[in-house]
Design a protein around this motif. Sequence first.
Motif, PDB file in Angstrom:
ATOM      1  N   GLU A  35       0.828  -1.204   0.000  1.00 35.30           N
ATOM      2  CA  GLU A  35       0.000   0.000   0.000  1.00 35.30           C
ATOM      3  C   GLU A  35       0.863   1.256   0.000  1.00 35.30           C
ATOM      4  OE1 GLU A  35      -0.411  -2.314   2.521  1.00 35.30           O
ATOM      5  OE2 GLU A  35      -2.126  -3.394   1.696  1.00 35.30           O
ATOM      6  N   GLN A  36       1.929   1.235   0.806  1.00 37.49           N
ATOM      7  CA  GLN A  36       2.816   2.396   0.859  1.00 37.49           C
ATOM      8  C   GLN A  36       3.580   2.565  -0.455  1.00 37.49           C
ATOM      9  OE1 GLN A  36       2.672   0.217   3.494  1.00 37.49           O
ATOM     10  NE2 GLN A  36       1.617   1.562   4.930  1.00 37.49           N
ATOM     11  N   GLY A  39       1.254   4.029  -2.904  1.00 43.34           N
ATOM     12  CA  GLY A  39       1.047   5.435  -2.567  1.00 43.34           C
ATOM     13  C   GLY A  39       2.204   6.307  -3.033  1.00 43.34           C
ATOM     14  N   SER A  86       8.072  11.983   0.966  1.00 44.42           N
ATOM     15  CA  SER A  86       7.684  10.677   1.487  1.00 44.42           C
ATOM     16  C   SER A  86       8.555  10.287   2.678  1.00 44.42           C
ATOM     17  CB  SER A  86       7.815   9.616   0.391  1.00 44.42           C
ATOM     18  OG  SER A  86       7.563   8.351   0.937  1.00 44.42           O
TER      19      SER A  86
END
Length: 116
Positions: A35-36, A39, A86
């Motif tokens: 998921e990261q 993203g 990030s």
Amino acid sequence: MKLLAKIIVAVIANAIALFAAATYISGFELEGGIEQVVGIALVLTALNFFLKPVLTLVLGPVIILTLGLGLLLVNALILYILDILSKNLTIETIPALLYATILVGVVNFVFHLATK
């Protein structure tokens, strides 16, 4: 609908490029699960879509004088900005940034050839 499909494929290609860079380049670390990574790839796709044309226009004379090698500078700036934005991405050294720039640039080049 064609634009949405192209954006989704671009996010997937960027996720693969980031994962490959994290796997094969020392000093380029990507933390978190899928998921990261997706993203971060989404943010990279947005930066490529919105910021890269502006940087290419601003650095146009440098790109022309270096016969296109200035595009590496543009791509490196994009990855550096992604590193700043990030918390799950860490680029430790300049050589890691340059190698990751080349890897991500090659993957994006292949993506653009495949989508034309």
